[in-house]
Write an enzyme that holds these catalytic residues in place. Structure first.
Site, PDB file in Angstrom:
ATOM      1  CE1 TYR A 160      -1.703   3.727   1.328  1.00  0.00           C
ATOM      2  CE2 TYR A 160      -2.947   3.129  -0.318  1.00  0.00           C
ATOM      3  CZ  TYR A 160      -2.318   3.810   1.314  1.00  0.00           C
ATOM      4  OH  TYR A 160      -2.897   4.648   0.863  1.00  0.00           O
ATOM      5  CG  HIS A 217      -4.252   1.825   3.831  1.00  0.00           C
ATOM      6  ND1 HIS A 217      -4.769   0.763   3.684  1.00  0.00           N
ATOM      7  CD2 HIS A 217      -3.951   2.908   3.539  1.00  0.00           C
ATOM      8  CE1 HIS A 217      -5.282   1.193   1.945  1.00  0.00           C
ATOM      9  NE2 HIS A 217      -4.941   2.832   2.433  1.00  0.00           N
TER      10      HIS A 217
HETATM   11  C1  CS2 Z   1      -5.485   6.467   1.381  1.00  0.00           C
HETATM   12  C2  CS2 Z   1      -6.340   6.008   0.112  1.00  0.00           C
HETATM   13  O1  CS2 Z   1      -5.305   8.956   0.411  1.00  0.00           O
HETATM   14  C3  CS2 Z   1      -5.498   7.967   1.726  1.00  0.00           C
HETATM   15  O2  CS2 Z   1      -4.891   8.556   2.503  1.00  0.00           O
HETATM   16  O3  CS2 Z   1      -5.699   5.268   2.017  1.00  0.00           O
HETATM   17  O4  CS2 Z   1      -5.095   6.456  -1.294  1.00  0.00           O
HETATM   18  C4  CS2 Z   1      -7.560   5.023  -0.342  1.00  0.00           C
HETATM   19  O5  CS2 Z   1      -5.912   3.737  -0.172  1.00  0.00           O
HETATM   20  C5  CS2 Z   1      -7.991   4.666  -0.873  1.00  0.00           C
HETATM   21  O6  CS2 Z   1      -9.254   5.782  -1.044  1.00  0.00           O
HETATM   22  C6  CS2 Z   1      -8.487   3.672  -1.617  1.00  0.00           C
HETATM   23  O7  CS2 Z   1      -9.933   3.428  -1.855  1.00  0.00           O
HETATM   24 MG    MG Z   2      -5.551   6.981   3.752  1.00  0.00          MG
END
Ligand code: CS2
Ligand code: MG
Length: 408
Positions: A160, A217
């Site tokens: 992520y 996350h």
């Molecule tokens: C992430 C998001 O921007 C953030 O803080 O948590 O990019 C998230 O991964 C996405 O909105 C998921 O669709």
């Molecule tokens: Mg986020």
């Protein structure tokens, strides 16, 4: 004044934006966003199958009554699909209200509390060196605040928040590989050993001025989150985001007992009930809801007002998946909110996106300047919209190294 028709459009450049257009008998129309990332057809269907037939003939100025009709009238309450559909209707009615009053929405909320809103971008790197380069590139663009995510040694790069440089930015959030999600691997132990030192290295390299944010996350257990928050306390983060899933809101009490690191939670929430305990017990410092996901301007203003009573500041979600309409609604709230904190801003200002959504808002050197045009300050080009169709896509799913399905 009456609503005469409404239409839903699904599609956009690299995104499945869900755009609602509400027409009235006075020629004024309103725009709203129901883009629920990776489940876009569902709020679109909720709008087409149920809400639009119940909009026709109604007075668009009665946005509060319409909100109560949608929320209470559903009988089964809340949830991201319904609240995103409600959010689109609510945004469109506020847009109409602003156009009628010939005022930008922030004036209807109570005027400006600031001339511009601090925003943050996403610095990322497959390793620490690449991350540092990424931070430098944002500092050179004038950003005061950056979120930093780094590949963890010994773990697959595709994790992520670690951009695969081969991917285009447009695919960064949604890989349109179809409805079957990619599988990613997560190793908590490696992350816990590596990331506090990585964050400290960023602080050492860039000094005390840089606002550093980090997004866990949802991937740690409450105890692990408390240990991690304690380990990074000396870094002086602007915020630590989603340290642990907050379905169990009281779980954040443990982290609060062990660390003063500022905590930001809320992007996956869709109503005040998802965060009421977090706010009232002051277990967080920033509330991260998105106007689209949390029922629109009417409901998000309630959350912002509750947060203001408890020293909680706003930090609205602003991932690349968001429509310029959602970001515009947030820009107006950011200008007004007495407890504004920061705005995440990743909506790609690509020429194709700007052609679909002509916007009067302005981004400059890491700050957002809200539009003074009446209403939301963003338009929608229906002719341009014909170029796009829905393309199935899905978030990746994440598994622990032993195969256990975990939090993406
Ligand atoms: C992430 C998001 O921007 C953030 O803080 O948590 O990019 C998230 O991964 C996405 O909105 C998921 O669709
Ligand atoms: Mg986020």
């Amino acid at each position: 004044m009456k609503i005469t028709d409404a239409k839903v459009f699904v599609g956009g450049p690299g995104k499945n934006y869900v755009t609602l257009k509400v027409m009235t008998d006075q020629g004024i129309y309103g725009l709203g966003d129901a883009t629920l990332n990776n489940r876009e057809t569902l709020p679109a269907a909720y709008l087409s199958d149920y809400l639009i037939p119940n909009l026709i003939g109604k007075d668009p100025r009665n946005s509060e009554d319409m909100w109560q009709f949608m929320y209470r009238g559903a009988y089964f309450r809340r949830g991201p699909i319904a609240m995103a559909a409600f959010g689109a209707v609510d945004m469109a009615l506020w847009d109409i209200k602003g156009k009628l009053a010939n005022m930008p929405l922030y004036q209807l909320f109570g005027g400006k509390s600031r001339d511009s809103a601090l925003v943050y971008a996403h610095a990322t790197g497959s390793d620490l060196e690449a991350l540092m380069d990424s931070v430098v590139s944002y500092q050179e663009q004038g950003y005061e605040a950056v979120r930093v995510q780094c590949g963890v040694p010994g773990m697959p790069v595709e994790s992520y928040g670690v951009a695969n440089r081969q991917q285009s930015d447009e695919q960064f959030i949604t890989d349109f590989s179809g409805i079957h999600p990619k599988q990613e691997v997560w190793g908590t132990e490696r992350y816990m050993r590596f990331m506090p030192d990585a964050l400290a290295a960023v602080r050492d390299r860039f000094g005390p001025e840089l606002k550093i944010l980090h997004d866990v996350h949802h991937r740690l257990l409450p105890r692990e989150a408390a240990e991690f928050a304690k380990a990074v306390e000396s870094v002086g983060l602007f915020w630590l985001e989603d340290p642990t899933p907050a379905d169990d809101q009281q779980a954040l009490r443990l982290l609060r007992q062990h660390s003063t690191v500022p905590v930001a939670i809320g992007e996956v929430f869709n109503s005040v009930w998802d965060c009421k305990q977090l706010i009232e017990e002051e277990l967080i410092d920033f509330i991260r809801v998105a106007v689209t996901y949390a029922g629109g301007i009417t409901h998000v203003k309630r959350i912002v007002d509750l947060a203001a009573l408890h020293h909680v500041r706003t930090g609205f979600h602003g991932a690349p998946s968001h429509s310029p309409l959602c970001m515009a609604a947030q820009a107006h709230l950011n200008a007004w909110a007495p407890n504004f904190g920061i705005q995440e801003y990743l909506v790609l200002g690509t020429p194709a996106c700007d052609a679909l959504f002509p916007s009067m808002h302005r981004m400059e050197k890491g700050r957002m300047y809200v539009s003074d045009a009446p209403g939301l300050g963003v338009d929608f080009d229906e002719a341009e919209a014909k170029r796009y169709q829905y393309k199935p896509g899905s978030h990746p799913v994440t598994r622990l190294t032993d195969g256990t399905l975990w939090n993406y």
